[in-house]
Scaffold this active site. Structure first.
Site, PDB file in Angstrom:
ATOM      1  N   GLY A   1      16.950   6.427   4.027  1.00  0.00           N
ATOM      2  CA  GLY A   1      17.069   6.329   5.473  1.00  0.00           C
ATOM      3  C   GLY A   1      17.742   7.519   6.124  1.00  0.00           C
ATOM      4  N   SER A   2      17.620   8.690   5.528  1.00  0.00           N
ATOM      5  CA  SER A   2      18.225   9.869   6.188  1.00  0.00           C
ATOM      6  C   SER A   2      17.495  10.190   7.494  1.00  0.00           C
ATOM      7  CB  SER A   2      18.240  11.080   5.255  1.00  0.00           C
ATOM      8  OG  SER A   2      16.951  11.590   5.044  1.00  0.00           O
ATOM      9  N   ASN A   3      16.200   9.927   7.555  1.00  0.00           N
ATOM     10  CA  ASN A   3      15.482  10.109   8.830  1.00  0.00           C
ATOM     11  C   ASN A   3      15.926   9.072   9.859  1.00  0.00           C
ATOM     12  OD1 ASN A   3      13.290  12.317   8.833  1.00  0.00           O
ATOM     13  ND2 ASN A   3      13.166  11.400   6.789  1.00  0.00           N
TER      14      ASN A   3
ATOM     15  N   ARG B   1      -1.573  -8.008   0.322  1.00  0.00           N
ATOM     16  CA  ARG B   1      -1.179  -7.118   1.420  1.00  0.00           C
ATOM     17  C   ARG B   1      -1.339  -7.776   2.784  1.00  0.00           C
ATOM     18  NH1 ARG B   1       0.071  -2.059  -0.177  1.00  0.00           N
ATOM     19  NH2 ARG B   1      -0.811  -1.419  -2.164  1.00  0.00           N
TER      20      ARG B   1
ATOM     21  N   MET C   1       7.421   3.117   2.220  1.00  0.00           N
ATOM     22  CA  MET C   1       6.524   3.506   1.135  1.00  0.00           C
ATOM     23  C   MET C   1       5.537   2.391   0.792  1.00  0.00           C
ATOM     24  SD  MET C   1       7.634   6.527   0.840  1.00  0.00           S
ATOM     25  CE  MET C   1       7.036   7.253  -0.690  1.00  0.00           C
TER      26      MET C   1
ATOM     27  N   LEU D   1      -0.478   0.236   4.439  1.00  0.00           N
ATOM     28  CA  LEU D   1      -0.628  -0.835   5.429  1.00  0.00           C
ATOM     29  C   LEU D   1      -2.099  -1.220   5.583  1.00  0.00           C
ATOM     30  CD1 LEU D   1       1.908   0.728   7.904  1.00  0.00           C
ATOM     31  CD2 LEU D   1       2.227  -1.411   6.646  1.00  0.00           C
TER      32      LEU D   1
ATOM     33  N   ASN E   1       4.338   8.180  11.733  1.00  0.00           N
ATOM     34  CA  ASN E   1       4.783   8.322  10.346  1.00  0.00           C
ATOM     35  C   ASN E   1       5.218   9.761  10.117  1.00  0.00           C
ATOM     36  OD1 ASN E   1       5.146   7.610   7.568  1.00  0.00           O
ATOM     37  ND2 ASN E   1       3.182   8.580   7.082  1.00  0.00           N
TER      38      ASN E   1
ATOM     39  N   HIS F   1       5.392  12.511   6.983  1.00  0.00           N
ATOM     40  CA  HIS F   1       4.841  12.705   5.641  1.00  0.00           C
ATOM     41  C   HIS F   1       5.225  14.098   5.132  1.00  0.00           C
ATOM     42  CE1 HIS F   1       2.176  12.073   2.244  1.00  0.00           C
ATOM     43  NE2 HIS F   1       1.770  13.322   2.408  1.00  0.00           N
TER      44      HIS F   1
ATOM     45  N   SER G   1       4.860  16.834   8.118  1.00  0.00           N
ATOM     46  CA  SER G   1       4.026  16.490   9.274  1.00  0.00           C
ATOM     47  C   SER G   1       4.467  15.155   9.861  1.00  0.00           C
ATOM     48  CB  SER G   1       2.555  16.345   8.856  1.00  0.00           C
ATOM     49  OG  SER G   1       2.095  17.487   8.156  1.00  0.00           O
TER      50      SER G   1
ATOM     51  N   THR H   1      -3.201   5.884  11.677  1.00  0.00           N
ATOM     52  CA  THR H   1      -4.510   5.265  11.847  1.00  0.00           C
ATOM     53  C   THR H   1      -4.894   4.644  10.513  1.00  0.00           C
ATOM     54  OG1 THR H   1      -5.722   7.243  11.202  1.00  0.00           O
ATOM     55  CG2 THR H   1      -5.197   7.003  13.556  1.00  0.00           C
TER      56      THR H   1
ATOM     57  N   GLU I   1      -6.869   5.526   8.314  1.00  0.00           N
ATOM     58  CA  GLU I   1      -7.029   6.483   7.222  1.00  0.00           C
ATOM     59  C   GLU I   1      -5.642   6.869   6.699  1.00  0.00           C
ATOM     60  OE1 GLU I   1      -8.889  10.900   6.654  1.00  0.00           O
ATOM     61  OE2 GLU I   1      -9.242   9.879   8.561  1.00  0.00           O
TER      62      GLU I   1
ATOM     63  N   ASP J   1      -2.473   8.506   5.666  1.00  0.00           N
ATOM     64  CA  ASP J   1      -1.936   9.850   5.942  1.00  0.00           C
ATOM     65  C   ASP J   1      -2.967  10.736   6.650  1.00  0.00           C
ATOM     66  OD1 ASP J   1       0.505   9.201   4.731  1.00  0.00           O
ATOM     67  OD2 ASP J   1      -0.234   9.792   2.756  1.00  0.00           O
TER      68      ASP J   1
HETATM   69  C1  GAR Z   1      10.937  11.547   3.645  1.00  0.00           C
HETATM   70  O1  GAR Z   1      10.916  12.800   3.004  1.00  0.00           O
HETATM   71  C2  GAR Z   1       9.568  11.194   4.170  1.00  0.00           C
HETATM   72  O2  GAR Z   1       8.855  12.330   4.593  1.00  0.00           O
HETATM   73  C3  GAR Z   1       8.932  10.566   2.970  1.00  0.00           C
HETATM   74  O3  GAR Z   1       9.954   9.817   2.380  1.00  0.00           O
HETATM   75  C4  GAR Z   1      11.205  10.426   2.639  1.00  0.00           C
HETATM   76  C5  GAR Z   1      12.172   9.386   3.158  1.00  0.00           C
HETATM   77  O4  GAR Z   1      13.470   9.895   3.227  1.00  0.00           O
HETATM   78  N1  GAR Z   1       7.820   9.746   3.332  1.00  0.00           N
HETATM   79  C6  GAR Z   1       6.751   9.558   2.557  1.00  0.00           C
HETATM   80  O5  GAR Z   1       6.636  10.047   1.456  1.00  0.00           O
HETATM   81  C7  GAR Z   1       5.684   8.668   3.152  1.00  0.00           C
HETATM   82  N2  GAR Z   1       4.576   8.526   2.236  1.00  0.00           N
HETATM   83  P1  GAR Z   1      14.613   9.092   3.983  1.00  0.00           P
HETATM   84  O6  GAR Z   1      14.593   7.663   3.446  1.00  0.00           O
HETATM   85  O7  GAR Z   1      15.876   9.789   3.605  1.00  0.00           O
HETATM   86  O8  GAR Z   1      14.333   9.153   5.448  1.00  0.00           O
END
Ligand code: GAR
Length: 210
Positions: free
Chosen positions: A12-14, A65, A90, A93, A107, A109, A136, A141, A143, A145
């Site tokens: 969860g750093s983002n 799912r 991760m 969907l 999202n 990626h 990115s 959508t 598709e 990523d």
């Molecule tokens: C991030 O690097 C994000 O881009 C990636 O997971 C990490 C989550 O980091 N996302 C994917 O790979 C999506 N398929 P975080 O938990 O520290 O935010």
């Protein structure tokens, strides 16, 4: 102010970057809830520390799912969010879930899409001998990523880089671009239209140093 629900699976750093921007008044929206598919996700601690409501919807409690996504959307919809932010969520969907939030789900990626959709993006960039790598933000959508890219940030790859050092530098970029994109959305400047991302009257992506 716009209501945001953030979905996570891990550190969860983002999410933390979004919280920090909200606290300093720069997000233009309010994180109403954080939902994780994993009880142990450290991002849940970050949310609790910021007094944000948290939920766990554990994928292991559902046999397919469709049922999982149904349960997930029921929790999301109790908040009636303007925006759903996938921040290291991760899970693949279902189409039905994605359709429900199309144009209002983002999202992040860790690759320069359309390169390296899916997993292990850093190692794949190294194995391919790429000189540039990056991250990115895109609208989600059906598709995987593959939705319209809003914004990318690039880093240089050196001979001594490993997946870990790349991940570290990518994270630093992510924490800058994701809050910025969420802010655009909250300001109603960012939209998805005809399967393209638009900022004001310009077609995206915006690339480069932000
Ligand atoms: C991030 O690097 C994000 O881009 C990636 O997971 C990490 C989550 O980091 N996302 C994917 O790979 C999506 N398929 P975080 O938990 O520290 O935010």
């Amino acid at each position: 102010s716009k209501k945001i629900v953030v979905l996570i699976s891990g550190s969860g750093s983002n999410l933390q970057a979004l919280i920090d921007n909200q606290l300093s008044g720069q997000l233009g929206g309010q994180i109403a809830a954080v939902i994780s598919n994993k009880q142990q996700a450290y991002g849940l601690v970050r949310a609790n520390n910021a007094n944000i409501s948290t939920h766990v919807v554990n994928h292991q409690d559902y046999s397919n799912r469709e049922d999982y996504d149904q349960a997930l959307s029921e929790v999301i919809d109790t908040y009636q969010p303007d925006l759903v932010v996938l921040a290291g969520f991760m899970r693949i969907l279902t189409a039905a879930f994605v359709q429900k939030y199309v144009g209002k789900m983002l999202n992040i990626h860790p690759s320069l899409l359309p390169k390296y959709q899916g997993l292990n993006t850093h190692q794949r960039a190294i194995d391919a001998g790429d000189k540039m790598h990056g991250v990115s933000v895109h609208f989600v959508t059906e598709e995987l990523d593959g939705g319209p890219v809003v914004c990318q940030a690039k880093i240089e790859v050196t001979d001594s880089d490993t997946a870990e050092t790349l991940a570290q530098r990518i994270h630093a970029k992510e924490h800058i671009i994701y809050p910025k994109v969420v802010r655009w959305f909250c300001q109603q400047r960012l939209k998805m239209h005809h399967n393209q991302a638009w900022l004001d009257d310009k077609v995206l992506p915006v690339t480069g140093e932000l």
